[in-house]
Design a protein around this motif. Structure first.
Motif, PDB file in Angstrom:
ATOM      1  N   UNK A 412      50.036 -39.441  -3.806  1.00 30.46           N
ATOM      2  CA  UNK A 412      49.794 -38.249  -2.996  1.00 30.46           C
ATOM      3  C   UNK A 412      48.751 -38.617  -1.949  1.00 30.46           C
ATOM      4  N   UNK A 413      49.108 -38.493  -0.684  1.00 32.86           N
ATOM      5  CA  UNK A 413      48.193 -38.799   0.417  1.00 32.86           C
ATOM      6  C   UNK A 413      47.743 -37.469   1.001  1.00 32.86           C
ATOM      7  N   UNK A 414      46.449 -37.221   0.950  1.00 35.80           N
ATOM      8  CA  UNK A 414      45.963 -35.918   1.376  1.00 35.80           C
ATOM      9  C   UNK A 414      44.583 -36.040   2.018  1.00 35.80           C
ATOM     10  N   UNK A 415      44.216 -35.021   2.766  1.00 37.05           N
ATOM     11  CA  UNK A 415      42.924 -35.023   3.442  1.00 37.05           C
ATOM     12  C   UNK A 415      42.975 -34.160   4.686  1.00 37.05           C
ATOM     13  N   UNK A 416      42.199 -34.534   5.707  1.00 34.33           N
ATOM     14  CA  UNK A 416      42.108 -33.725   6.919  1.00 34.33           C
ATOM     15  C   UNK A 416      41.732 -34.590   8.112  1.00 34.33           C
ATOM     16  N   UNK A 439      51.941 -31.959  12.719  1.00 37.53           N
ATOM     17  CA  UNK A 439      50.653 -31.701  13.361  1.00 37.53           C
ATOM     18  C   UNK A 439      50.585 -30.224  13.717  1.00 37.53           C
ATOM     19  N   UNK A 440      49.507 -29.550  13.276  1.00 33.67           N
ATOM     20  CA  UNK A 440      49.350 -28.119  13.564  1.00 33.67           C
ATOM     21  C   UNK A 440      48.244 -27.844  14.569  1.00 33.67           C
ATOM     22  N   UNK A 441      47.198 -28.679  14.586  1.00 34.35           N
ATOM     23  CA  UNK A 441      46.062 -28.504  15.498  1.00 34.35           C
ATOM     24  C   UNK A 441      45.527 -27.071  15.467  1.00 34.35           C
ATOM     25  N   UNK A 442      45.174 -26.624  14.282  1.00 39.43           N
ATOM     26  CA  UNK A 442      44.603 -25.289  14.125  1.00 39.43           C
ATOM     27  C   UNK A 442      43.199 -25.255  14.721  1.00 39.43           C
ATOM     28  N   UNK A 443      42.990 -24.353  15.666  1.00 40.82           N
ATOM     29  CA  UNK A 443      41.681 -24.262  16.308  1.00 40.82           C
ATOM     30  C   UNK A 443      40.767 -23.375  15.476  1.00 40.82           C
ATOM     31  N   UNK A 444      39.594 -23.889  15.143  1.00 38.86           N
ATOM     32  CA  UNK A 444      38.664 -23.164  14.285  1.00 38.86           C
ATOM     33  C   UNK A 444      37.700 -22.333  15.118  1.00 38.86           C
ATOM     34  N   UNK A 446      34.655 -22.763  15.453  1.00 36.58           N
ATOM     35  CA  UNK A 446      33.697 -23.635  16.144  1.00 36.58           C
ATOM     36  C   UNK A 446      34.314 -24.321  17.354  1.00 36.58           C
ATOM     37  N   UNK A 447      35.626 -24.129  17.561  1.00 39.33           N
ATOM     38  CA  UNK A 447      36.270 -24.684  18.738  1.00 39.33           C
ATOM     39  C   UNK A 447      36.886 -26.049  18.544  1.00 39.33           C
ATOM     40  N   UNK A 448      36.827 -26.592  17.325  1.00 43.70           N
ATOM     41  CA  UNK A 448      37.449 -27.890  17.069  1.00 43.70           C
ATOM     42  C   UNK A 448      38.875 -27.682  16.569  1.00 43.70           C
ATOM     43  N   UNK A 449      39.630 -28.778  16.524  1.00 44.29           N
ATOM     44  CA  UNK A 449      41.021 -28.726  16.073  1.00 44.29           C
ATOM     45  C   UNK A 449      41.128 -29.425  14.717  1.00 44.29           C
ATOM     46  N   UNK A 450      41.745 -28.742  13.774  1.00 44.17           N
ATOM     47  CA  UNK A 450      41.828 -29.247  12.406  1.00 44.17           C
ATOM     48  C   UNK A 450      43.287 -29.410  11.993  1.00 44.17           C
TER      49      UNK A 450
END
Length: 543
Positions: A412-416, A439-444, A446-450
């Motif tokens: 299982x390969x997981x992380x962020x 790839x989802x590039x969820x904007x948080x 704080x303005x970063x992409x996760x």
């Protein structure tokens, strides 16, 4: 006579008046920019890297406006488009005397803050600006600490530059030799003598100063390039030159040093890996810069199977990066478990200190010894921008997962990933082949992409697995991060590399053996023969 004296006096007064008027005119054409750089959340002053650019593209420096402050000017240019001009500033106000006009002023600090930029108009006189930096990630809270292992900045500059770019560990190459057989005690590019003693700027920013670079361009006084190798964290000054390289490798490892392959396509690099038992591989190296890519035709060429991108001028920046990756994967596939690292050669090239850096995971908190141990163990990732944290089952990079013969490794390969700008690609890499993830590039807030990493893989034979990602910048450039591999060992099922991969290594060494005949001594040639024998042995089981 009196007439002549009066005439001379008259003209002297006119000249002095002219000089005064000229000085007044020059002063009138200048204005002073007063500024400060602060943390937007706390309001406290921050050390940072500052750029001042006029509308005509000319770049300027600043000075510290405090008697307790410091400022280090950096100027380096390789071409009209490959330029790095900045000032690193301590956490104090700054000032810059500039020609009247309009400017863009930008502050940056390492990898964990959004940059801050503003336009300033000095057309009508002095102006004041406050640049507010906002942190988008704090890696230390997740037990990651940064460093760079290819540094050419002076010992006087490093404390200022490290704090300005929040680099936790620097290993400056204070002994530097470019002539074959010349010992580092007589290095032609040495820095002033240093002691083998850790220098603590503060509890989480340190310098270890005794490190050596052999970068050989000449043999017996004639141009004959071999390449570069670094010894990091040794305890005594080396008294032997190279080649041969085996005595240096033995001494370095006896003293607890790590050997770092600089660039993979120096002529001698593929001989060094098996002969010196090289520890570290620069996944982001000193040809990767904040400014435009320059070295399009450097060194030994890539193999055709690497599919390296080129344009009419040579390798593209993406091509160079792919070459770097594919050469690393080839070595991993052949059983050479080099750990990734990062270097810029800031001080020689147009690039800020720590632009490419390696983060090491330290669950028990920061110390230099723990950081070096973690680097050696591969508990790391390298980056020029984005951040990532990856697990395979329960293990981070550098770990080895062991299975019995007949078992299938279910992984299982997981992380962020987190980044300042969106990521167009996240890829799982295994034995050199890559698979793209969603790839989802969820904007948080704080303005970063996760992005979340969550996938699986199965291994029926031994191998390795890692994750890499790419970040697209608004100006069209890109940045990347790459995790250290996790290794999968299945008893009785070794990985068999492809013949074309091993043949690439064999041909690299054969070419050098032929080139060095009649130039290098027998002991040095024997090292190439030994490396060739090692690769040929691996080729016997290649597929």
């Amino acid at each position: 006579m009196r007439f002549l004296q009066r005439t001379c006096c008259f003209y002297t007064c006119l000249c002095l008046l002219g000089l005064c008027l000229l000085g007044t005119s020059t002063l009138a054409e200048e204005a002073t920019l007063h500024g400060s750089i602060i943390d937007v959340e706390t309001g406290t002053a921050l050390p940072a890297r500052l750029y001042i650019e006029a509308t005509d593209g000319k770049l300027y420096h600043a000075r510290s406006a405090s008697p307790d402050g410091s400022a280090v000017e950096y100027n380096n240019q390789r071409s009209p488009t490959s330029v790095e001009v900045h000032t690193t500033l301590s956490a104090h106000p700054f000032a810059a005397k500039l020609p009247r006009g309009k400017y863009k002023v930008t502050a940056e600090r390492g990898k964990e803050y959004f940059s801050a930029a503003t336009d300033v108009d000095l057309t009508n006189g002095d102006a004041e600006v406050t640049l507010k930096l906002r942190r988008w990630i704090d890696t230390s809270k997740r037990h990651w600490y940064s460093g760079e292992t290819h540094v050419h900045r002076s010992m006087d500059e490093l404390p200022n530059a490290m704090l300005a770019d929040d680099l936790n560990v620097a290993l400056p190459l204070t002994h530097w030799v470019t002539q074959a057989y010349l010992p580092p005690t007589q290095g032609d590019k040495n820095s002033p003598e240093v002691a083998a003693k850790l220098i603590e700027i503060d509890p989480t920013h340190v310098i270890y100063p005794l490190n050596t670079e052999y970068e050989i361009f000449a043999v017996d006084g004639k141009r004959h390039t071999l390449g570069a190798i670094f010894a990091l964290n040794h305890k005594t000054v080396f008294t032997k030159g190279v080649p041969p390289v085996t005595p240096i490798a033995e001494q370095a490892h006896r003293e607890g040093a790590l050997l770092e392959l600089d660039k993979h396509n120096w002529p001698w690099s593929m001989m060094l890996v098996p002969i010196m038992d090289v520890d570290l591989y620069e996944l982001t190296n000193n040809h990767v810069w904040r400014t435009e890519f320059f070295f399009k035709g450097f060194g030994e060429p890539p193999a055709s199977f690497m599919n390296v991108a080129r344009d009419r001028n040579g390798m593209t920046e993406r091509g160079w990066l792919r070459f770097t990756f594919q050469n690393y994967y080839t070595l991993l596939n052949c059983g050479f478990r080099l750990r990734p690292t990062a270097g810029t050669a800031s001080g020689v090239h147009p690039v800020p200190l720590g632009f490419g850096r390696v983060y090491v995971h330290l669950p028990d908190g920061f110390s230099y010894d723990a950081w070096m141990d973690g680097l050696d163990a591969g508990h790391s990732f390298v980056t020029t921008g984005p951040m990532l944290d990856v697990f395979v089952n329960t293990q981070r990079g550098g770990a080895t997962l062991k299975y019995n013969n007949g078992q299938t490794a279910e992984l299982k390969i997981w992380g962020w990933t987190e980044s300042e700008y969106p990521l167009p690609r996240i890829e799982v890499v295994s034995m050199g082949s890559s698979v793209a993830l969603d790839v989802t590039n969820t904007k948080t807030a704080r303005g970063l992409f996760r992005n979340k990493i969550d996938t699986t893989a199965e291994f029926a034979q031994s191998g390795w697995i890692a994750v890499r990602c790419f970040e697209q910048l608004p100006n069209g450039r890109f940045r990347f991060a790459h995790s250290s591999p996790v290794y999968i060992d299945i008893a009785g099922k070794p990985y068999r590399p492809r013949k074309q991969h091993v043949n690439y290594l064999i041909e690299r060494v054969k070419k050098e053996l032929e080139r060095h005949a009649g130039v290098l001594p027998e002991a040095a040639l024997e090292e190439y023969r030994k490396a060739l024998s090692i690769y040929e042995k691996i080729a016997e089981t290649a597929r």
